[in-house]
Design a protein around this motif. Structure first.
Motif, PDB file in Angstrom:
ATOM      1  N   SER A 103      49.962 -43.509 101.450  1.00  0.00           N
ATOM      2  CA  SER A 103      50.278 -42.073 101.006  1.00  0.00           C
ATOM      3  C   SER A 103      50.952 -41.404 102.492  1.00  0.00           C
ATOM      4  N   LEU A 104      52.236 -41.117 102.375  1.00  0.00           N
ATOM      5  CA  LEU A 104      52.901 -40.615 103.448  1.00  0.00           C
ATOM      6  C   LEU A 104      53.248 -39.296 102.885  1.00  0.00           C
ATOM      7  N   ARG A 105      52.745 -38.529 102.160  1.00  0.00           N
ATOM      8  CA  ARG A 105      53.473 -37.211 101.607  1.00  0.00           C
ATOM      9  C   ARG A 105      53.516 -36.102 102.481  1.00  0.00           C
ATOM     10  N   LYS A 106      54.535 -35.586 102.277  1.00  0.00           N
ATOM     11  CA  LYS A 106      54.933 -34.214 103.263  1.00  0.00           C
ATOM     12  C   LYS A 106      55.164 -34.730 104.910  1.00  0.00           C
ATOM     13  N   ASN A 107      55.674 -35.782 104.696  1.00  0.00           N
ATOM     14  CA  ASN A 107      56.508 -36.276 106.217  1.00  0.00           C
ATOM     15  C   ASN A 107      57.795 -36.616 105.848  1.00  0.00           C
ATOM     16  N   PRO A 108      58.799 -36.264 106.866  1.00  0.00           N
ATOM     17  CA  PRO A 108      60.060 -36.547 106.757  1.00  0.00           C
ATOM     18  C   PRO A 108      60.467 -37.772 106.355  1.00  0.00           C
ATOM     19  N   ILE A 109      59.754 -38.825 106.617  1.00  0.00           N
ATOM     20  CA  ILE A 109      60.551 -39.929 106.085  1.00  0.00           C
ATOM     21  C   ILE A 109      60.318 -40.281 104.399  1.00  0.00           C
ATOM     22  N   ALA A 110      59.448 -39.376 104.010  1.00  0.00           N
ATOM     23  CA  ALA A 110      59.051 -39.526 102.514  1.00  0.00           C
ATOM     24  C   ALA A 110      60.342 -38.702 101.581  1.00  0.00           C
ATOM     25  N   ARG A 111      61.368 -38.265 102.363  1.00  0.00           N
ATOM     26  CA  ARG A 111      62.559 -37.587 101.709  1.00  0.00           C
ATOM     27  C   ARG A 111      63.845 -38.583 101.492  1.00  0.00           C
ATOM     28  N   ILE A 150      46.291 -43.204 104.480  1.00  0.00           N
ATOM     29  CA  ILE A 150      46.643 -41.977 104.120  1.00  0.00           C
ATOM     30  C   ILE A 150      47.224 -41.383 105.307  1.00  0.00           C
ATOM     31  N   LEU A 151      48.539 -40.842 105.451  1.00  0.00           N
ATOM     32  CA  LEU A 151      48.906 -40.176 106.735  1.00  0.00           C
ATOM     33  C   LEU A 151      49.707 -38.992 106.351  1.00  0.00           C
ATOM     34  N   ASP A 152      49.530 -38.337 105.132  1.00  0.00           N
ATOM     35  CA  ASP A 152      49.957 -37.187 104.694  1.00  0.00           C
ATOM     36  C   ASP A 152      50.169 -35.902 105.852  1.00  0.00           C
ATOM     37  N   THR A 153      51.177 -35.196 105.571  1.00  0.00           N
ATOM     38  CA  THR A 153      51.418 -33.909 106.324  1.00  0.00           C
ATOM     39  C   THR A 153      51.335 -34.308 108.006  1.00  0.00           C
ATOM     40  N   ASN A 154      52.245 -35.088 108.115  1.00  0.00           N
ATOM     41  CA  ASN A 154      52.460 -35.607 109.707  1.00  0.00           C
ATOM     42  C   ASN A 154      53.781 -35.145 109.979  1.00  0.00           C
TER      43      ASN A 154
END
Length: 135
Positions: A108-116, A83-87
């Motif tokens: 989980s990589l939510r709220k990271n630029p890569i998730a876009r 889980i690496l959310d919000t980095n």
């Protein structure tokens, strides 16, 4: 900022009565047979400053300042949850060998630029392996 100074990271597996951990975190620690790293909201900028043992099965480094995977351990064969959310993660730079994490099921990589990125989930499967169940 949530600090864990009273319980050093390497003692997480054994010291479940630490007052700085919530009931939810203690339950997670008990659930996993291997070492656990929970260091969220600590302004961590790189993995080089985090001790991650090779038997680690659960990592939560949410709410930090990580920008990529440079210095992320390459062979965590027991890792099931990452889980690496919000980095600030914008790339998979640092992941050298695809499928180095054979037991990784939850990422989980939510709220990271890569998730876009439109192909984000496919990228995760290529980098981390097709054994992922939840992205």
């Amino acid at each position: 900022m949530k600090k864990h100074n009273s319980c050093p990271q390497k003692q997480l597996k054994h010291n479940l009565n630490c007052p700085s951990y919530s009931n939810k975190e203690s339950t997670l620690i008990q659930r996993y047979q291997h070492s656990v790293v929970i260091l969220y909201n600590n302004r961590i900028k790189t993995f080089s400053g985090v001790e991650i043992k090779t038997d680690c099965s659960f990592i939560d480094l949410s709410l930090n300042n990580l920008s990529d995977f440079t210095n992320f351990p390459q062979t965590l064969i027991h890792l099931t949850t990452l889980i690496l959310d919000t980095n600030q993660i914008g790339s998979f730079k640092g992941i050298q060998t695809p499928n180095s994490f054979p037991k990784l099921r939850f990422l989980s990589l939510r709220k990271n630029p890569i998730a876009r990125y439109s192909n984000f989930k496919i990228m995760c499967l290529i980098v981390f392996g097709s054994q992922l169940h939840t992205i």
